[in-house]
Design an enzyme around this catalytic site. Structure first.
Site, PDB file in Angstrom:
ATOM      1  N   HIS A   9      71.102 107.429   2.801  1.00  0.00           N
ATOM      2  CA  HIS A   9      71.772 108.083   3.925  1.00  0.00           C
ATOM      3  C   HIS A   9      71.426 107.415   5.253  1.00  0.00           C
ATOM      4  O   HIS A   9      70.395 106.746   5.394  1.00  0.00           O
ATOM      5  CB  HIS A   9      71.388 109.567   3.975  1.00  0.00           C
ATOM      6  CG  HIS A   9      69.912 109.796   4.179  1.00  0.00           C
ATOM      7  ND1 HIS A   9      69.304 109.686   5.414  1.00  0.00           N
ATOM      8  CD2 HIS A   9      68.929 110.113   3.303  1.00  0.00           C
ATOM      9  CE1 HIS A   9      68.022 109.929   5.301  1.00  0.00           C
ATOM     10  NE2 HIS A   9      67.757 110.183   4.020  1.00  0.00           N
ATOM     11  N   GLY A  10      72.289 107.620   6.246  1.00  0.00           N
ATOM     12  CA  GLY A  10      72.008 107.136   7.589  1.00  0.00           C
ATOM     13  C   GLY A  10      70.790 107.833   8.185  1.00  0.00           C
ATOM     14  O   GLY A  10      70.302 108.841   7.658  1.00  0.00           O
ATOM     15  N   SER A  12      68.337 110.159   9.783  1.00  0.00           N
ATOM     16  CA  SER A  12      68.392 111.608  10.004  1.00  0.00           C
ATOM     17  C   SER A  12      67.641 111.967  11.285  1.00  0.00           C
ATOM     18  O   SER A  12      66.913 111.148  11.861  1.00  0.00           O
ATOM     19  CB  SER A  12      67.771 112.352   8.818  1.00  0.00           C
ATOM     20  OG  SER A  12      66.358 112.228   8.838  1.00  0.00           O
ATOM     21  N   ASN A  15      64.065 111.471  10.541  1.00  0.00           N
ATOM     22  CA  ASN A  15      63.694 110.051  10.561  1.00  0.00           C
ATOM     23  C   ASN A  15      63.415 109.638  11.998  1.00  0.00           C
ATOM     24  O   ASN A  15      62.427 108.956  12.290  1.00  0.00           O
ATOM     25  CB  ASN A  15      64.814 109.167  10.018  1.00  0.00           C
ATOM     26  CG  ASN A  15      65.069 109.307   8.538  1.00  0.00           C
ATOM     27  OD1 ASN A  15      66.208 109.178   8.092  1.00  0.00           O
ATOM     28  ND2 ASN A  15      64.034 109.581   7.749  1.00  0.00           N
ATOM     29  N   GLU A  87      65.925 113.968  -2.309  1.00  0.00           N
ATOM     30  CA  GLU A  87      64.743 113.203  -1.939  1.00  0.00           C
ATOM     31  C   GLU A  87      63.523 113.758  -2.673  1.00  0.00           C
ATOM     32  O   GLU A  87      63.529 114.893  -3.166  1.00  0.00           O
ATOM     33  CB  GLU A  87      64.542 113.293  -0.415  1.00  0.00           C
ATOM     34  CG  GLU A  87      63.298 112.622   0.162  1.00  0.00           C
ATOM     35  CD  GLU A  87      63.220 111.135  -0.116  1.00  0.00           C
ATOM     36  OE1 GLU A  87      62.957 110.765  -1.289  1.00  0.00           O
ATOM     37  OE2 GLU A  87      63.393 110.342   0.822  1.00  0.00           O
ATOM     38  N   ARG A  88      62.490 112.961  -2.745  1.00  0.00           N
ATOM     39  CA  ARG A  88      61.203 113.438  -3.252  1.00  0.00           C
ATOM     40  C   ARG A  88      60.758 114.651  -2.432  1.00  0.00           C
ATOM     41  O   ARG A  88      60.902 114.675  -1.213  1.00  0.00           O
ATOM     42  CB  ARG A  88      60.178 112.313  -3.127  1.00  0.00           C
ATOM     43  CG  ARG A  88      58.747 112.722  -3.407  1.00  0.00           C
ATOM     44  CD  ARG A  88      57.813 111.590  -3.015  1.00  0.00           C
ATOM     45  NE  ARG A  88      56.426 111.993  -3.133  1.00  0.00           N
ATOM     46  CZ  ARG A  88      55.409 111.249  -2.705  1.00  0.00           C
ATOM     47  NH1 ARG A  88      55.638 110.070  -2.127  1.00  0.00           N
ATOM     48  NH2 ARG A  88      54.168 111.686  -2.843  1.00  0.00           N
ATOM     49  N   HIS A  89      60.228 115.663  -3.108  1.00  0.00           N
ATOM     50  CA  HIS A  89      59.717 116.854  -2.421  1.00  0.00           C
ATOM     51  C   HIS A  89      58.319 116.539  -1.877  1.00  0.00           C
ATOM     52  O   HIS A  89      57.420 116.193  -2.635  1.00  0.00           O
ATOM     53  CB  HIS A  89      59.662 118.039  -3.384  1.00  0.00           C
ATOM     54  CG  HIS A  89      59.563 119.367  -2.708  1.00  0.00           C
ATOM     55  ND1 HIS A  89      58.479 119.721  -1.937  1.00  0.00           N
ATOM     56  CD2 HIS A  89      60.414 120.427  -2.660  1.00  0.00           C
ATOM     57  CE1 HIS A  89      58.664 120.940  -1.462  1.00  0.00           C
ATOM     58  NE2 HIS A  89      59.839 121.384  -1.880  1.00  0.00           N
TER      59      HIS A  89
END
Length: 245
Positions: A9-10, A12, A15, A87-89
């Protein structure tokens, strides 16, 4: 030859703020929206098309996929969403600033939590407001299936279960597939496809919203892979820079 396109994904909002995100449903930043439009334009210019698309149940990956398909005039393509592509939790780290967490626990410990394949971060508790078991998007999960934290091995296990049951059969039937997902989800797939060692995956980074193409044989074994830019294939070992779009 079979082609598979993977795209993280772009950028966030978290991020941008350097926060651990995991299963928190954070949207794209303005820059992330631009990155997604650019990815769609790159794929369109390079002559790509798709028959089916896969993504997680988190809006940053879903919106990236929507934008990519819109830019390609492929909004009609069937989209399948699954929590197994989430995504990984990151457990109790979700929402925390990465630099502040490193100051609290030490850079080495945070590096182990982030980059090792078999060490889980501290887990959420079920009374934590970040525990989202009752979110309707997870209504098919049994209580024991909903993660309180994950290491990369945990993430890889669910991702590959979905790969083998849903995605691989579509590829073998000749469908052109795009997967819009998350950094650790894609790391898990790349580890599997390229048969990377534990050491090899530790240093693997997936950039936001740059199409990664895998050319596969009839048994879905990789022939080669490369990133795409407006100018076509990017030389091995290089990652193209984003442009304003």
């Amino acid at each position: 030859m079979i082609k598979l396109v993977l795209i993280r994904h772009g950028q966030s909002l978290w991020n941008l703020e350097n926060r651990f995100t995991g299963w928190t449903d954070v949207d794209l930043s303005e820059n992330g929206l631009s990155e997604a439009r650019e990815a769609g334009a790159i794929l369109k210019k390079n002559g790509y098309t798709f028959d089916v698309a896969y993504t997680s149940v988190l809006k940053r990956a879903i919106r990236t996929l929507w934008i990519v398909l819109h830019e390609m005039n492929l909004a009609w393509v069937p989209v399948h969403k699954s929590w197994k592509l989430n995504e990984r939790h990151y457990g109790a780290l979700q929402g925390l600033n990465k630099d502040e967490t490193a100051q609290k626990y030490g850079e080495e410990q945070v590096h182990i939590w982030r980059r090792s394949i078999d060490v889980r971060p501290p887990a959420l508790t079920e009374d934590d407001p970040r525990y989202e078991m009752n979110d309707p998007r997870y209504k098919t999960l049994k209580k024991g299936e909903f993660p309180l934290t994950e290491c990369l091995v945990d993430t890889e296990k669910r991702v590959l279960a979905y790969w083998h049951s849903e995605i691989a059969p579509k590829l073998k039937d000749g469908n052109k597939v795009i997967i819009s997902s998350h950094g650790n989800t894609i790391r898990s797939l790349v580890k599997y496809l390229d048969n990377l060692s534990s050491d090899g995956v530790v240093s693997l980074n997936i950039p936001t919203s740059i199409p990664l193409v895998y050319e596969l044989d009839e048994n879905l074994r990789p022939i080669r892979h490369y990133y795409l830019s407006m100018d076509g294939e990017v030389p091995e070992g290089e990652i193209p820079k984003h442009i304003t779009f």
